[in-house]
Design an enzyme around this catalytic site. Sequence first.
Site, PDB file in Angstrom:
ATOM      1  N   GLY A 145     -53.439  24.753   2.768  1.00 25.32           N
ATOM      2  CA  GLY A 145     -54.429  25.421   1.929  1.00 25.32           C
ATOM      3  C   GLY A 145     -53.811  26.182   0.777  1.00 25.32           C
ATOM      4  O   GLY A 145     -52.604  26.186   0.560  1.00 25.32           O
ATOM      5  N   SER A 146     -54.680  26.870   0.064  1.00 31.91           N
ATOM      6  CA  SER A 146     -54.271  27.545  -1.172  1.00 31.91           C
ATOM      7  C   SER A 146     -53.725  28.936  -0.943  1.00 31.91           C
ATOM      8  O   SER A 146     -53.248  29.571  -1.890  1.00 31.91           O
ATOM      9  CB  SER A 146     -55.476  27.636  -2.120  1.00 31.91           C
ATOM     10  OG  SER A 146     -56.508  28.420  -1.533  1.00 31.91           O
ATOM     11  N   CYS A 147     -53.774  29.453   0.290  1.00 32.76           N
ATOM     12  CA  CYS A 147     -53.409  30.851   0.527  1.00 32.76           C
ATOM     13  C   CYS A 147     -52.168  31.038   1.386  1.00 32.76           C
ATOM     14  O   CYS A 147     -51.162  31.572   0.931  1.00 32.76           O
ATOM     15  CB  CYS A 147     -54.586  31.598   1.159  1.00 32.76           C
ATOM     16  SG  CYS A 147     -56.023  31.735   0.085  1.00 32.76           S
ATOM     17  N   PHE A 148     -52.238  30.632   2.648  1.00 31.92           N
ATOM     18  CA  PHE A 148     -51.174  30.982   3.592  1.00 31.92           C
ATOM     19  C   PHE A 148     -49.781  30.551   3.130  1.00 31.92           C
ATOM     20  O   PHE A 148     -48.855  31.373   3.120  1.00 31.92           O
ATOM     21  CB  PHE A 148     -51.464  30.396   4.971  1.00 31.92           C
ATOM     22  CG  PHE A 148     -52.611  31.062   5.696  1.00 31.92           C
ATOM     23  CD1 PHE A 148     -53.327  32.098   5.115  1.00 31.92           C
ATOM     24  CD2 PHE A 148     -52.984  30.649   6.959  1.00 31.92           C
ATOM     25  CE1 PHE A 148     -54.389  32.709   5.777  1.00 31.92           C
ATOM     26  CE2 PHE A 148     -54.043  31.251   7.632  1.00 31.92           C
ATOM     27  CZ  PHE A 148     -54.741  32.281   7.028  1.00 31.92           C
ATOM     28  N   ASP A 189     -48.738  32.556  -0.076  1.00 31.38           N
ATOM     29  CA  ASP A 189     -48.698  34.009   0.098  1.00 31.38           C
ATOM     30  C   ASP A 189     -47.554  34.443   1.000  1.00 31.38           C
ATOM     31  O   ASP A 189     -46.911  35.469   0.747  1.00 31.38           O
ATOM     32  CB  ASP A 189     -50.036  34.509   0.644  1.00 31.38           C
ATOM     33  CG  ASP A 189     -51.159  34.381  -0.365  1.00 31.38           C
ATOM     34  OD1 ASP A 189     -50.866  34.106  -1.536  1.00 31.38           O
ATOM     35  OD2 ASP A 189     -52.340  34.529   0.019  1.00 31.38           O
TER      36      ASP A 189
END
Length: 423
Positions: free
Chosen positions: A261-264, A267
Amino acid sequence: MRISVIGGGYVGLVSSVCLAELGHSVNLIEIDDGKVAYINSGRPTIFEEGLEEMLAKHINCNLMASSDFNSVLISDITFICVGTPSSSNGSADLSMIKSASISIGHALQGSEKYHVIATKSTVPPGTTQDVVMPLVLKESCLKKQNIGFVMNPEFLREGRAIHDFMKPDRIVIGSDDRKAGDLVETAYSGLNAPIVRTGLTAAEMVKYASNAFLATKISFSNEIGNICKKLSIDVYEVMNGVGLDHRINPHFLNAGVGFGGSCFPKDVSALIHLAECLREDPILLKSIMKINDLQPKRLVDLLEKRIGSLRGKRVAVLGLAFKDNTDDIRDSRSINVILDLIKRGVHIAAYDPKANDSMHSIIPDIDYCQSAADALNAADACLVMTEWPEFSSLEKEFDLMKSRVIIEGRRILSCNYSEGICW
């Protein structure tokens, strides 16, 4: 309120529609004119459950999109919702944050009303204070007392983002002054959720720490799952027992092929880079990423163990999005698996209810099917990569396979002849 939202991507579009649902007048600013036209026609540029219906309800009423920053001048609050992708060294790329800040500052030149700029993008601690604030003040030529700055992180799960915005676990508002924070808090009037008030940098760290902790739970579950696999223990039974402890809770304990995904991924990488810049060695964070990077390879190794040499074999890959209810393939574990299979000479038949086109844009040279049945037809094996609900009811479709070798990266199937990556 009159609200401007900068960025028509995932967070920006969802936030704009939900803020309109709360009764605000929202102007979504997106520099891509093609996206602007698409949104103004009532069609979302991403798939998200419930988004199209809510967009159609508000577009050209109290919501509109444009590429013009002039609406910022008459807004009460401007939310920055642009992307912060990973740089080559793992740090957060703040180029879009800087560009948005300069454009906002330029639009605010000559403003006589108090205005709040709220960063919603995920940014390293210190970004709002050290990057957004000086750029806006420099470009606007305004004094600090005329502009308030806030960090208001988003906690939206793709596939469930509308629900998460309208029924949040908490609303975090970090501000450099009480007045700015109060105005942003007022924007969320009507939502029943705890309000957490912090300083600017603390709010930025809340977002990073939250994502890092959730990624930790996933990698922990996968490592326990890998151990359980060798002991012939069902890791889902184990994690069910573990998750009932109220100090732990059952969420994000589903062992499998890892997180994407775009976050984990970005980040955790950004937090590792930040720690190393501070001369800290983030041992745990590095381990989280290492486990996640190695997990997809276990799936391919298990497949090879089951059917021997993979060269020339037809393998159905069910699920391309990084999770169900989205068409987002960013850092999808399917990418790693497909590329590994290609190197081993596999003929791949792929299917996803929403993400075929997205994956085709980066991996064009495989067969994309219009149904699970088409992908499974004459397949030597099947890998289930995404927990789409429709996959749980597959039964007759598996009869189309040349041999019933079915390996799950996500536990979704109801049949008892499949094997899991770590169960």
